[in-house]
Design a protein around this motif. Sequence first.
Motif, PDB file in Angstrom:
ATOM      1  N   GLY A  60       1.203   9.289   3.642  1.00  0.00           N
ATOM      2  CA  GLY A  60       1.002   8.256   4.646  1.00  0.00           C
ATOM      3  C   GLY A  60       1.769   8.475   5.933  1.00  0.00           C
ATOM      4  O   GLY A  60       1.464   7.853   6.960  1.00  0.00           O
TER       5      GLY A  60
ATOM      6  N   TRP B 152      -8.888   2.964   6.718  1.00  0.00           N
ATOM      7  CA  TRP B 152      -8.072   3.472   5.612  1.00  0.00           C
ATOM      8  C   TRP B 152      -7.261   4.688   6.037  1.00  0.00           C
ATOM      9  O   TRP B 152      -7.559   5.329   7.039  1.00  0.00           O
ATOM     10  N   VAL B 153      -6.274   5.028   5.222  1.00  0.00           N
ATOM     11  CA  VAL B 153      -5.541   6.282   5.312  1.00  0.00           C
ATOM     12  C   VAL B 153      -5.977   7.145   4.129  1.00  0.00           C
ATOM     13  O   VAL B 153      -6.126   6.634   3.017  1.00  0.00           O
TER      14      VAL B 153
ATOM     15  N   ARG C  55       0.843  -1.193   0.000  1.00  0.00           N
ATOM     16  CA  ARG C  55       0.000   0.000   0.000  1.00  0.00           C
ATOM     17  C   ARG C  55       0.879   1.244   0.000  1.00  0.00           C
ATOM     18  O   ARG C  55       1.949   1.268   0.600  1.00  0.00           O
ATOM     19  N   THR C  56       0.387   2.271  -0.667  1.00  0.00           N
ATOM     20  CA  THR C  56       1.177   3.478  -0.876  1.00  0.00           C
ATOM     21  C   THR C  56       0.295   4.717  -0.787  1.00  0.00           C
ATOM     22  O   THR C  56      -0.936   4.629  -0.847  1.00  0.00           O
ATOM     23  N   THR C  57       0.943   5.873  -0.641  1.00  0.00           N
ATOM     24  CA  THR C  57       0.292   7.167  -0.797  1.00  0.00           C
ATOM     25  C   THR C  57       1.182   8.036  -1.671  1.00  0.00           C
ATOM     26  O   THR C  57       2.345   7.694  -1.913  1.00  0.00           O
TER      27      THR C  57
ATOM     28  N   GLU D  48      -4.793   6.686   0.309  1.00  0.00           N
ATOM     29  CA  GLU D  48      -4.115   5.391   0.311  1.00  0.00           C
ATOM     30  C   GLU D  48      -4.561   4.518  -0.854  1.00  0.00           C
ATOM     31  O   GLU D  48      -5.736   4.499  -1.221  1.00  0.00           O
TER      32      GLU D  48
ATOM     33  N   HIS E  88      -7.901   2.965  -4.840  1.00  0.00           N
ATOM     34  CA  HIS E  88      -7.400   4.220  -4.274  1.00  0.00           C
ATOM     35  C   HIS E  88      -8.524   4.991  -3.621  1.00  0.00           C
ATOM     36  O   HIS E  88      -9.583   5.201  -4.211  1.00  0.00           O
TER      37      HIS E  88
END
Length: 354
Positions: free
Chosen positions: A214, A320-321, A203-205, A324, A293
């Motif tokens: 993140g 969630w973020v 997972r990424t931002t 994210e 996303h």
Amino acid sequence: MPLDASALLDGPRGRRLCLEILLEGARRADTPETRDAVQAVFWAAHGRERGASVLLSFSDGSEPFVEPEVSAHDAAAALAALPVPAMTAETLTHALWHAVDEAAYWQPPSGMDELAAAPEMHSVLRRVANGIALSRHVDWWASPLARQDQAAVAWEEEPFRAGHPGEILPEWRTDTTAEELQFAGYTGVSGPWWSVPPFGLPRTTRVGERGPVGLSFVEDSHGWLTARSRRVTPPAGDVVEIHGPDAWAALCRRHPLVVTASRRTVWEWATGRDGAWVIPDWAAVAREAVGVHLTVTGYLTSAGRIIDVGGGLASTVAGWVPDETFWFRDVVQAGAEDRWAAEHNMGVDRWHPA
């Protein structure tokens, strides 16, 4: 899709964002009027707390402490007398940090969230929501995946997630089915409270001016002091965009997975709804896209609220973020590892290169 003020006030995190902006502006002004407004909000929110809390009173003991009774109407009137703060990048960042950090889906809403949801507060918060929607600093909140600027974050000395999505997804599907059987027939028991894809997935931002998003916005953060990040190259292919409750509901309708037994009790605590619940079947979603996303706007308008899916079913976004992306395929490391250190300022985590 631009940020809509009305949609912002429909979401618990969006309302909390607006309230935090007013409170920060009041604290910064630090006048008798603003101090009174902050106190009014504190006592009005405290009166709505449903969990246990401790109050400390410092006095010479000659007078018994009597907790003030402040109504939502009183708190709203105190805030209405204050100007709406300027929507600077710093003000918005601080308020978003608080709104995200205070999210909790495993218990009833906090007194502050309950106060923000009171009808008396709507017109007060609407002024702030209108200002947010017009700010140039929130343009990216509604933007889709920034595919060329993605980074993964690992806290302290934890390893970066390195599991294989092709193994994680079917295992998650099997485990979720087992959880439903485990909780069947039980009531009043807290079960899983999240609706995110499997935690082991990459997972990424996006990477912003202050580093990966993140780093700055984490629900119920654990007070980490250090972190590492590394840029990644995402897999090619379609990404599902969640920009609001309608998009989430559509995803649940396309790929429904019933989780009533495991979530019914804990999500009733969090939302007040007692009924049947679904989440997206992420193993099925992975067959139509390489990732999913959640925009910042999607988070603020959807997280923690009851989302009608139809047919007597509902869902919610939990765990969630903001901004994210969960990936259903492997990502490729695209740069050196960066190290970060946290500075705690006025209750807000500020991250800078270590």
